[in-house]
Design a protein around this motif. Sequence first.
Motif, PDB file in Angstrom:
ATOM      1  N   ALA A 154       3.224  47.006  12.149  1.00  0.00           N
ATOM      2  CA  ALA A 154       3.176  45.549  12.172  1.00  0.00           C
ATOM      3  C   ALA A 154       3.424  45.039  10.760  1.00  0.00           C
ATOM      4  O   ALA A 154       3.233  45.766   9.787  1.00  0.00           O
ATOM      5  CB  ALA A 154       1.827  45.054  12.688  1.00  0.00           C
ATOM      6  N   ALA A 155       3.849  43.784  10.650  1.00  0.00           N
ATOM      7  CA  ALA A 155       4.164  43.193   9.350  1.00  0.00           C
ATOM      8  C   ALA A 155       3.238  42.026   9.054  1.00  0.00           C
ATOM      9  O   ALA A 155       2.792  41.318   9.957  1.00  0.00           O
ATOM     10  CB  ALA A 155       5.611  42.724   9.319  1.00  0.00           C
ATOM     11  N   CYS A 156       2.993  41.816   7.768  1.00  0.00           N
ATOM     12  CA  CYS A 156       2.203  40.675   7.309  1.00  0.00           C
ATOM     13  C   CYS A 156       3.030  39.408   7.466  1.00  0.00           C
ATOM     14  O   CYS A 156       4.191  39.357   7.044  1.00  0.00           O
ATOM     15  CB  CYS A 156       1.810  40.879   5.844  1.00  0.00           C
ATOM     16  N   ALA A 157       2.436  38.381   8.040  1.00  0.00           N
ATOM     17  CA  ALA A 157       3.140  37.122   8.237  1.00  0.00           C
ATOM     18  C   ALA A 157       3.386  36.382   6.923  1.00  0.00           C
ATOM     19  O   ALA A 157       4.300  35.569   6.825  1.00  0.00           O
ATOM     20  CB  ALA A 157       2.346  36.226   9.183  1.00  0.00           C
ATOM     21  N   TYR A 158       2.583  36.655   5.897  1.00  0.00           N
ATOM     22  CA  TYR A 158       2.749  35.983   4.614  1.00  0.00           C
ATOM     23  C   TYR A 158       3.827  36.618   3.743  1.00  0.00           C
ATOM     24  O   TYR A 158       4.713  35.935   3.242  1.00  0.00           O
ATOM     25  CB  TYR A 158       1.437  35.960   3.822  1.00  0.00           C
ATOM     26  N   CYS A 159       3.729  37.925   3.528  1.00  0.00           N
ATOM     27  CA  CYS A 159       4.615  38.551   2.544  1.00  0.00           C
ATOM     28  C   CYS A 159       5.627  39.524   3.147  1.00  0.00           C
ATOM     29  O   CYS A 159       6.529  39.987   2.453  1.00  0.00           O
ATOM     30  CB  CYS A 159       3.797  39.259   1.473  1.00  0.00           C
ATOM     31  N   GLY A 160       5.474  39.864   4.419  1.00  0.00           N
ATOM     32  CA  GLY A 160       6.427  40.754   5.069  1.00  0.00           C
ATOM     33  C   GLY A 160       6.168  42.233   4.867  1.00  0.00           C
ATOM     34  O   GLY A 160       6.897  43.061   5.404  1.00  0.00           O
ATOM     35  N   THR A 161       5.130  42.583   4.101  1.00  0.00           N
ATOM     36  CA  THR A 161       4.810  43.997   3.921  1.00  0.00           C
ATOM     37  C   THR A 161       4.535  44.607   5.290  1.00  0.00           C
ATOM     38  O   THR A 161       3.815  44.026   6.104  1.00  0.00           O
ATOM     39  CB  THR A 161       3.583  44.178   3.009  1.00  0.00           C
ATOM     40  N   ARG A 162       5.135  45.764   5.533  1.00  0.00           N
ATOM     41  CA  ARG A 162       4.949  46.430   6.816  1.00  0.00           C
ATOM     42  C   ARG A 162       3.877  47.506   6.689  1.00  0.00           C
ATOM     43  O   ARG A 162       3.816  48.214   5.690  1.00  0.00           O
ATOM     44  CB  ARG A 162       6.268  47.049   7.293  1.00  0.00           C
ATOM     45  N   TYR A 163       3.044  47.593   7.697  1.00  0.00           N
ATOM     46  CA  TYR A 163       1.979  48.584   7.761  1.00  0.00           C
ATOM     47  C   TYR A 163       2.255  49.470   8.965  1.00  0.00           C
ATOM     48  O   TYR A 163       2.554  48.981  10.055  1.00  0.00           O
ATOM     49  CB  TYR A 163       0.613  47.897   7.893  1.00  0.00           C
ATOM     50  N   ARG A 164       2.153  50.779   8.744  1.00  0.00           N
ATOM     51  CA  ARG A 164       2.484  51.755   9.780  1.00  0.00           C
ATOM     52  C   ARG A 164       1.407  52.824   9.810  1.00  0.00           C
ATOM     53  O   ARG A 164       0.912  53.247   8.766  1.00  0.00           O
ATOM     54  CB  ARG A 164       3.836  52.382   9.445  1.00  0.00           C
ATOM     55  N   LEU A 165       1.083  53.278  11.026  1.00  0.00           N
ATOM     56  CA  LEU A 165       0.142  54.382  11.155  1.00  0.00           C
ATOM     57  C   LEU A 165       0.795  55.660  10.642  1.00  0.00           C
ATOM     58  O   LEU A 165       1.976  55.912  10.904  1.00  0.00           O
ATOM     59  CB  LEU A 165      -0.273  54.569  12.613  1.00  0.00           C
ATOM     60  N   LYS A 166       0.018  56.477   9.939  1.00  0.00           N
ATOM     61  CA  LYS A 166       0.516  57.772   9.477  1.00  0.00           C
ATOM     62  C   LYS A 166       0.815  58.638  10.708  1.00  0.00           C
ATOM     63  O   LYS A 166       0.094  58.532  11.728  1.00  0.00           O
ATOM     64  CB  LYS A 166      -0.533  58.464   8.602  1.00  0.00           C
ATOM     65  N   PRO A 167       1.836  59.469  10.635  1.00  0.00           N
ATOM     66  CA  PRO A 167       2.154  60.339  11.774  1.00  0.00           C
ATOM     67  C   PRO A 167       0.933  61.164  12.192  1.00  0.00           C
ATOM     68  O   PRO A 167       0.215  61.694  11.349  1.00  0.00           O
ATOM     69  CB  PRO A 167       3.258  61.246  11.238  1.00  0.00           C
ATOM     70  N   GLY A 168       0.695  61.214  13.483  1.00  0.00           N
ATOM     71  CA  GLY A 168      -0.428  61.986  14.017  1.00  0.00           C
ATOM     72  C   GLY A 168      -1.757  61.260  14.039  1.00  0.00           C
ATOM     73  O   GLY A 168      -2.748  61.807  14.492  1.00  0.00           O
ATOM     74  N   THR A 169      -1.794  60.016  13.556  1.00  0.00           N
ATOM     75  CA  THR A 169      -3.040  59.253  13.531  1.00  0.00           C
ATOM     76  C   THR A 169      -3.442  58.866  14.955  1.00  0.00           C
ATOM     77  O   THR A 169      -2.630  58.360  15.718  1.00  0.00           O
ATOM     78  CB  THR A 169      -2.909  57.980  12.679  1.00  0.00           C
ATOM     79  N   VAL A 170      -4.691  59.117  15.294  1.00  0.00           N
ATOM     80  CA  VAL A 170      -5.220  58.754  16.608  1.00  0.00           C
ATOM     81  C   VAL A 170      -6.307  57.713  16.399  1.00  0.00           C
ATOM     82  O   VAL A 170      -7.245  57.934  15.633  1.00  0.00           O
ATOM     83  CB  VAL A 170      -5.812  59.990  17.323  1.00  0.00           C
ATOM     84  N   LEU A 171      -6.143  56.574  17.049  1.00  0.00           N
ATOM     85  CA  LEU A 171      -7.144  55.513  16.967  1.00  0.00           C
ATOM     86  C   LEU A 171      -8.065  55.634  18.166  1.00  0.00           C
ATOM     87  O   LEU A 171      -7.603  55.661  19.303  1.00  0.00           O
ATOM     88  CB  LEU A 171      -6.470  54.135  16.946  1.00  0.00           C
ATOM     89  N   LYS A 172      -9.337  55.696  17.913  1.00  0.00           N
ATOM     90  CA  LYS A 172     -10.313  55.790  19.013  1.00  0.00           C
ATOM     91  C   LYS A 172     -10.931  54.419  19.252  1.00  0.00           C
ATOM     92  O   LYS A 172     -11.270  53.719  18.322  1.00  0.00           O
ATOM     93  CB  LYS A 172     -11.383  56.804  18.654  1.00  0.00           C
ATOM     94  N   GLY A 173     -10.992  54.050  20.517  1.00  0.00           N
ATOM     95  CA  GLY A 173     -11.613  52.781  20.882  1.00  0.00           C
ATOM     96  C   GLY A 173     -10.693  51.583  20.726  1.00  0.00           C
ATOM     97  O   GLY A 173     -11.147  50.455  20.734  1.00  0.00           O
ATOM     98  N   HIS A 174      -9.388  51.817  20.597  1.00  0.00           N
ATOM     99  CA  HIS A 174      -8.446  50.701  20.462  1.00  0.00           C
ATOM    100  C   HIS A 174      -7.516  50.672  21.631  1.00  0.00           C
ATOM    101  O   HIS A 174      -7.101  51.578  22.180  1.00  0.00           O
ATOM    102  CB  HIS A 174      -7.620  50.834  19.181  1.00  0.00           C
TER     103      HIS A 174
END
Length: 64
Positions: A44-64
Amino acid sequence: MSEVKQMPVVEVGADEIPVHCPNPKMPLWSTHPRVYIDVSHGEAACAYCGTRYRLKPGTVLKGH
């Protein structure tokens, strides 16, 4: 034709959730109001500055 500048990509792990921008590594001059970024779908990207954030490969989110 003008060149489109690619915004930086910040890879985050499960231990860095919740993700917010600006992040602690950004220089003070580039700050904007803090917003939380939903990376539960991978990227996803920041609406203000456009910086993109990405999950590291293999990352598992629990409870999301």
